[in-house]
Scaffold this motif. Structure first.
Motif, short mmCIF file in Angstrom:
data_model
loop_
_atom_site.label_atom_id
_atom_site.label_comp_id
_atom_site.label_asym_id
_atom_site.label_seq_id
_atom_site.Cartn_x
_atom_site.Cartn_y
_atom_site.Cartn_z
N TYR A 159 16.36 81.57 -12.12
CA TYR A 159 17.42 82.46 -11.66
C TYR A 159 17.47 82.68 -10.15
CZ TYR A 159 18.04 83.39 -16.59
OH TYR A 159 18.27 83.24 -17.94
N LEU A 160 16.39 82.38 -9.46
CA LEU A 160 16.36 82.60 -8.01
C LEU A 160 16.12 81.29 -7.26
CD1 LEU A 160 14.29 85.92 -7.99
CD2 LEU A 160 16.77 85.67 -7.87
N GLY A 161 16.30 80.18 -7.94
CA GLY A 161 16.16 78.89 -7.30
C GLY A 161 14.78 78.61 -6.72
N GLY A 162 13.75 79.28 -7.22
CA GLY A 162 12.40 79.05 -6.75
C GLY A 162 12.15 79.57 -5.34
N ARG A 163 13.03 80.43 -4.83
CA ARG A 163 12.89 80.93 -3.45
C ARG A 163 11.77 81.95 -3.28
NH1 ARG A 163 18.26 83.41 -2.28
NH2 ARG A 163 18.38 83.50 -4.54
N LEU A 220 11.25 90.63 -8.79
CA LEU A 220 11.25 89.39 -8.03
C LEU A 220 12.36 89.38 -6.98
CD1 LEU A 220 10.69 86.78 -10.89
CD2 LEU A 220 9.12 87.22 -8.98
N THR A 221 13.50 89.92 -7.35
CA THR A 221 14.65 89.96 -6.43
C THR A 221 14.34 90.82 -5.21
OG1 THR A 221 16.14 89.56 -8.28
CG2 THR A 221 17.13 90.42 -6.27
N HIS A 222 13.46 91.82 -5.40
CA HIS A 222 13.06 92.64 -4.24
C HIS A 222 12.28 91.82 -3.21
CE1 HIS A 222 14.66 96.51 -5.14
NE2 HIS A 222 14.06 96.59 -6.31
N ALA A 267 24.13 91.26 -6.43
CA ALA A 267 24.79 89.95 -6.55
C ALA A 267 23.77 88.89 -6.99
CB ALA A 267 25.44 89.55 -5.24
N GLU A 268 22.56 88.99 -6.46
CA GLU A 268 21.49 88.05 -6.84
C GLU A 268 21.16 88.17 -8.33
OE1 GLU A 268 19.72 85.02 -5.30
OE2 GLU A 268 19.95 86.52 -3.73
N LEU A 269 21.15 89.40 -8.84
CA LEU A 269 20.81 89.62 -10.25
C LEU A 269 21.92 89.21 -11.21
CD1 LEU A 269 18.79 92.95 -10.40
CD2 LEU A 269 18.05 90.69 -11.12
N GLU A 270 23.13 88.97 -10.70
CA GLU A 270 24.24 88.56 -11.57
C GLU A 270 23.97 87.23 -12.26
OE1 GLU A 270 27.96 88.59 -9.52
OE2 GLU A 270 27.92 90.74 -9.21
N SER A 271 23.05 86.44 -11.73
CA SER A 271 22.74 85.15 -12.36
C SER A 271 22.04 85.34 -13.71
CB SER A 271 21.88 84.29 -11.44
OG SER A 271 20.61 84.90 -11.23
N TYR A 272 21.41 86.49 -13.92
CA TYR A 272 20.77 86.76 -15.21
C TYR A 272 21.81 87.35 -16.15
CZ TYR A 272 17.52 88.40 -18.75
OH TYR A 272 16.87 88.62 -19.94
N PRO A 273 22.14 86.66 -17.23
CA PRO A 273 23.27 87.06 -18.08
C PRO A 273 23.10 88.38 -18.82
CG PRO A 273 22.10 85.20 -19.06
CD PRO A 273 21.52 85.42 -17.70
N ARG A 274 21.88 88.87 -18.94
CA ARG A 274 21.67 90.10 -19.71
C ARG A 274 21.35 91.31 -18.83
NH1 ARG A 274 18.58 88.36 -25.23
NH2 ARG A 274 20.36 87.33 -26.18
N THR A 275 21.71 91.24 -17.56
CA THR A 275 21.42 92.35 -16.65
C THR A 275 22.01 93.65 -17.14
OG1 THR A 275 21.13 90.95 -14.70
CG2 THR A 275 21.80 93.23 -14.30
N ASP A 276 23.31 93.67 -17.42
CA ASP A 276 23.96 94.92 -17.85
C ASP A 276 23.39 95.43 -19.16
OD1 ASP A 276 25.57 94.96 -15.61
OD2 ASP A 276 27.26 93.98 -16.60
N ARG A 277 23.15 94.52 -20.08
CA ARG A 277 22.61 94.92 -21.38
C ARG A 277 21.20 95.51 -21.22
NH1 ARG A 277 21.56 90.92 -26.49
NH2 ARG A 277 21.18 92.55 -28.01
#
Length: 177
Positions: free
Chosen positions: A79-83, A131-133, A145-155
């Motif tokens: 989800y973060l491209g290994g960054r 991890l996004t932090h 915006a970074e977390l939008e790649s994970y499809p279950r964020t809202d859930r």
């Protein structure tokens, strides 16, 4: 995870049950429901099989620190491209009301033990959030915006809000174990 040496097993036979077998934990008791027609040998076989299935399921829902780190590395890659690459990811019993925390200086992540046993997609969200932090320190638009790649964020966020609301209603203090 329940230690089978200290736990009791209750077998429930049902005339209505034709071929299915189910099991669940009720405190320290494991309840195994089987068809009434099963022989004692079939009962023993299915009890052992269901105890193993429950233990496997519980092990997957309560990963070790090493498994947590491996999970974080897979999530970072996907989800973060290994960054990002955390220096450590471990369970922590002193998170208070937090689900997790991240130390930017050394790249360490701690996940609250309150998340143990929650569905895997909720654990994945909490780990991915931390991890996004490592990319975005705050909770600004870039972070979300970074977390939008994970499809279950809202859930997952809704699930965690529901758990927190339920604990608040019950008057439970924050965990500090």
């Amino acid at each position: 995870m329940v230690d089978e040496t200290e736990a009791t097993v209750e077998v429930r036979r049902s005339r209505r049950r034709k071929s299915t077998v189910s099991a669940h934990r009720d405190g320290t008791t494991t309840v195994v429901s089987i068809p009434a027609r099963f022989s004692r040998a079939q009962e023993r076989e299915w009890v052992q099989r269901m105890l193993q299935r429950l233990a496997d399921k519980e092990r997957r829902r309560r990963p070790s620190d090493a498994e947590l780190l491996a999970r974080a590395q897979r999530l970072a890659e996907r989800y973060l491209g290994g960054r990002v690459s955390p220096s450590s990811v471990r369970w922590s019993g002193n998170q208070g009301r937090r689900w997790g925390s991240c130390t930017l200086i050394d790249g360490s992540i701690r996940i609250s033990t309150r998340v143990r046993g929650m569905p895997g997609w909720v654990l994945d969200y909490v780990v991915l959030h931390e991890l996004t932090h490592l990319i975005h320190a705050g909770h600004g638009p870039e972070f979300w915006a970074e977390l939008e790649s994970y499809p279950r964020t809202d859930r997952a966020r809704g699930f965690l809000e529901g758990v927190a609301y339920g604990r608040d209603l019950a008057g439970e203090p924050p965990d500090d174990d």
